[in-house]
Motif scaffolding. Sequence first.
Motif, PDB file in Angstrom:
ATOM      1  N   UNK A  74      27.160  23.471  12.487  1.00 52.09           N
ATOM      2  CA  UNK A  74      28.384  23.759  11.729  1.00 52.09           C
ATOM      3  C   UNK A  74      28.079  23.935  10.248  1.00 52.09           C
ATOM      4  N   UNK A  75      27.222  23.069   9.720  1.00 54.80           N
ATOM      5  CA  UNK A  75      26.860  23.171   8.307  1.00 54.80           C
ATOM      6  C   UNK A  75      26.130  24.479   8.031  1.00 54.80           C
ATOM      7  N   UNK A  76      25.217  24.860   8.939  1.00 54.64           N
ATOM      8  CA  UNK A  76      24.504  26.123   8.782  1.00 54.64           C
ATOM      9  C   UNK A  76      25.461  27.312   8.870  1.00 54.64           C
ATOM     10  N   UNK A  77      26.371  27.259   9.825  1.00 53.01           N
ATOM     11  CA  UNK A  77      27.340  28.348   9.990  1.00 53.01           C
ATOM     12  C   UNK A  77      28.228  28.486   8.758  1.00 53.01           C
ATOM     13  N   UNK A  78      28.684  27.348   8.225  1.00 52.36           N
ATOM     14  CA  UNK A  78      29.526  27.392   7.026  1.00 52.36           C
ATOM     15  C   UNK A  78      28.767  27.953   5.829  1.00 52.36           C
ATOM     16  N   UNK A  79      27.503  27.584   5.732  1.00 50.43           N
ATOM     17  CA  UNK A  79      26.690  28.106   4.638  1.00 50.43           C
ATOM     18  C   UNK A  79      26.527  29.618   4.760  1.00 50.43           C
ATOM     19  N   UNK A  80      26.238  30.075   5.980  1.00 55.15           N
ATOM     20  CA  UNK A  80      26.072  31.513   6.196  1.00 55.15           C
ATOM     21  C   UNK A  80      27.359  32.273   5.893  1.00 55.15           C
ATOM     22  N   UNK A  81      28.479  31.713   6.332  1.00 61.58           N
ATOM     23  CA  UNK A  81      29.767  32.357   6.062  1.00 61.58           C
ATOM     24  C   UNK A  81      29.998  32.481   4.563  1.00 61.58           C
ATOM     25  N   UNK A  82      29.712  31.426   3.836  1.00 61.58           N
ATOM     26  CA  UNK A  82      29.901  31.463   2.384  1.00 61.58           C
ATOM     27  C   UNK A  82      28.940  32.440   1.729  1.00 61.58           C
ATOM     28  N   UNK A  83      27.697  32.499   2.237  1.00 61.03           N
ATOM     29  CA  UNK A  83      26.717  33.426   1.681  1.00 61.03           C
ATOM     30  C   UNK A  83      27.178  34.870   1.866  1.00 61.03           C
ATOM     31  N   UNK A  84      27.626  35.183   3.074  1.00 59.45           N
ATOM     32  CA  UNK A  84      28.096  36.544   3.346  1.00 59.45           C
ATOM     33  C   UNK A  84      29.284  36.889   2.459  1.00 59.45           C
ATOM     34  N   UNK A  85      30.207  35.958   2.355  1.00 61.45           N
ATOM     35  CA  UNK A  85      31.401  36.212   1.536  1.00 61.45           C
ATOM     36  C   UNK A  85      31.036  36.395   0.067  1.00 61.45           C
ATOM     37  N   UNK A  86      30.049  35.645  -0.401  1.00 59.27           N
ATOM     38  CA  UNK A  86      29.618  35.789  -1.798  1.00 59.27           C
ATOM     39  C   UNK A  86      29.011  37.168  -2.031  1.00 59.27           C
ATOM     40  N   UNK A  87      28.129  37.586  -1.113  1.00 53.21           N
ATOM     41  CA  UNK A  87      27.496  38.893  -1.264  1.00 53.21           C
ATOM     42  C   UNK A  87      28.517  40.018  -1.135  1.00 53.21           C
ATOM     43  N   UNK A  88      29.444  39.880  -0.174  1.00 56.23           N
ATOM     44  CA  UNK A  88      30.463  40.910   0.008  1.00 56.23           C
ATOM     45  C   UNK A  88      31.413  40.956  -1.194  1.00 56.23           C
ATOM     46  N   UNK A  89      31.716  39.806  -1.783  1.00 58.53           N
ATOM     47  CA  UNK A  89      32.578  39.792  -2.969  1.00 58.53           C
ATOM     48  C   UNK A  89      31.915  40.520  -4.134  1.00 58.53           C
ATOM     49  N   UNK A  90      30.591  40.314  -4.273  1.00 60.57           N
ATOM     50  CA  UNK A  90      29.870  41.035  -5.319  1.00 60.57           C
ATOM     51  C   UNK A  90      29.903  42.543  -5.059  1.00 60.57           C
ATOM     52  N   UNK A  91      29.729  42.918  -3.783  1.00 63.29           N
ATOM     53  CA  UNK A  91      29.759  44.333  -3.420  1.00 63.29           C
ATOM     54  C   UNK A  91      31.141  44.940  -3.694  1.00 63.29           C
ATOM     55  N   UNK A  92      32.192  44.207  -3.323  1.00 59.71           N
ATOM     56  CA  UNK A  92      33.553  44.694  -3.567  1.00 59.71           C
ATOM     57  C   UNK A  92      33.836  44.793  -5.068  1.00 59.71           C
ATOM     58  N   UNK A  93      33.274  43.875  -5.845  1.00 57.78           N
ATOM     59  CA  UNK A  93      33.444  43.919  -7.300  1.00 57.78           C
ATOM     60  C   UNK A  93      32.803  45.181  -7.876  1.00 57.78           C
ATOM     61  N   UNK A  94      31.606  45.470  -7.396  1.00 61.32           N
ATOM     62  CA  UNK A  94      30.926  46.678  -7.871  1.00 61.32           C
ATOM     63  C   UNK A  94      31.723  47.928  -7.509  1.00 61.32           C
ATOM     64  N   UNK A  95      32.291  47.933  -6.304  1.00 61.28           N
ATOM     65  CA  UNK A  95      33.105  49.067  -5.890  1.00 61.28           C
ATOM     66  C   UNK A  95      34.348  49.191  -6.763  1.00 61.28           C
ATOM     67  N   UNK A  96      35.014  48.049  -7.013  1.00 59.54           N
ATOM     68  CA  UNK A  96      36.253  48.060  -7.795  1.00 59.54           C
ATOM     69  C   UNK A  96      36.017  48.505  -9.225  1.00 59.54           C
ATOM     70  N   UNK A  97      34.864  48.166  -9.785  1.00 54.67           N
ATOM     71  CA  UNK A  97      34.576  48.509 -11.182  1.00 54.67           C
ATOM     72  C   UNK A  97      33.763  49.762 -11.334  1.00 54.67           C
ATOM     73  N   UNK A  98      33.514  50.491 -10.232  1.00 52.47           N
ATOM     74  CA  UNK A  98      32.794  51.740 -10.316  1.00 52.47           C
ATOM     75  C   UNK A  98      31.347  51.613 -10.711  1.00 52.47           C
ATOM     76  N   UNK A  99      30.714  50.504 -10.310  1.00 52.11           N
ATOM     77  CA  UNK A  99      29.314  50.264 -10.712  1.00 52.11           C
ATOM     78  C   UNK A  99      28.384  50.184  -9.503  1.00 52.11           C
ATOM     79  N   UNK A 100      28.726  50.889  -8.430  1.00 51.03           N
ATOM     80  CA  UNK A 100      27.858  50.907  -7.252  1.00 51.03           C
ATOM     81  C   UNK A 100      26.560  51.645  -7.510  1.00 51.03           C
ATOM     82  N   UNK A 101      26.631  52.696  -8.330  1.00 51.70           N
ATOM     83  CA  UNK A 101      25.438  53.469  -8.668  1.00 51.70           C
ATOM     84  C   UNK A 101      25.408  53.698 -10.168  1.00 51.70           C
ATOM     85  N   UNK A 102      24.236  54.024 -10.686  1.00 47.88           N
ATOM     86  CA  UNK A 102      24.096  54.372 -12.093  1.00 47.88           C
ATOM     87  C   UNK A 102      24.634  55.770 -12.334  1.00 47.88           C
ATOM     88  N   UNK A 103      25.497  55.926 -13.340  1.00 52.39           N
ATOM     89  CA  UNK A 103      26.103  57.244 -13.623  1.00 52.39           C
ATOM     90  C   UNK A 103      25.579  57.782 -14.966  1.00 52.39           C
TER      91      UNK A 103
END
Length: 438
Positions: A409-438
């Motif tokens: 359970x502890x491992x699963x919770x950690x993985x869930x949080x890790x994925x959510x952290x990485x996905x939140x960063x990805x969504x932030x980059x998408x929202x701010x238009x910084x997915x690629x260098x322009x």
Amino acid sequence: MKLKFHIAALMSFLATGSIKAQEHSLPQLLELAMKNDFSIQSAQLEERKTNARIDEVKSALLPSVNVSGDYKRYFKIPGQVVPASAFGGPEGQYSTLAFGLPYNLSTTAQVTQNLYNPSVRYALKAANLNRELTSLSTVKTKEDVAYNVTDAYYNLVTVVQQMAFLDSNLISLDRMYKVSDLLYQNKLGQRVDVDRILINKTTTETQLATLKDNYSQLVNLLKYYTGTPQSDSLRIAINVSDVSLPVQSQDAESRRTDVALIQKQRDLNELQDKNIKSGFIPTVSAYGTANMSFYAKAGENSTFQDVPGYWAGLQLNWSVFDGMARRAKRSQNQIDNEKLGVQLRQVKESIAMEEANARNKFAVEQRNINAKKDQVALAGRVYKQIQLQFKEGTVSLTDVIQAENSNLDAQSNYLTSLVQLLKAELEWKKATGSLIQK
């Protein structure tokens, strides 16, 4: 924080047959995708096609030259009815006369130049706007590809980490199985304890096999995005760099390609309206013509005559009334412009929502992941201690299984949080238009 994964043996197993292949990090995968992805290649070809269209529009500013020829062989020269009195005959009577020769050849060369045509000027401006629009579309395609590649990579990171946890648990279960079986063989344990561990061991092996299949599918997906043939091997370097809370963006809207696309479409829409209005204005063109006609007759009285002709002129074209077609087109164009305005407001609101959600989620998951990382370490220590106590016979198998479930359970919770952290960063980059260098 630097996320490190103890997966050397696991990755070696997965990479069998490609030991000498280069490991690709996320930046390298993105670089490959920018070069080889099919949708990006298609978008770049569309840019080239737009440039060719601009050359086509520019051609209307240059003179056009047309050459035509006409050859006739009269088996019977057509006649004309004329008054007989014109040739000394009686009044009131008519004669049929045939003029010309049986062989006729005519060639004409004409040069035409637009002197005034506002539609051509607007068409050229629209073509240049289309080039900018196509270029922005290519950028948007690259952003979508970068998002997809990064999302697939993060999913791969999660799968590999899950496999590493399960592989570690499988080793522990295998040891427990041997100990419990030894105790049972020596009449110091129960058969049910052996069976319960065997069930957990089999379940873990099944989960690990499923994850390995997921791993292969994700690697194949990354091959597709990067233009790597499915028959080739692709080794992925599993590594997540430091992740930090992004600063508040002040110009997210101006960086978003979605906004730039709609604004460019509105500019194009305005230009189209001007072009429609220009249809009420007359157009003027100049032309020059050179004509050479040849007439010939065979036989005893054969002859050959050439008759040149040259002239120039101005041509005026004015569509005075078109049945209200231009008015209807302008009405449609105005509606399209209003729709673009609605779309622009919608996109801006969507950007604000995406940015706020991503930032809030990032802050929450960044706080959670450190705590969950400590929980994983604590649950792991407890699990090892319980295993030792089980070997010494001071705790029951139930205690071991409970500790194992807590560890999972502890491992699963950690993985869930890790994925959510990485996905939140990805969504932030998408929202701010910084997915690629322009």
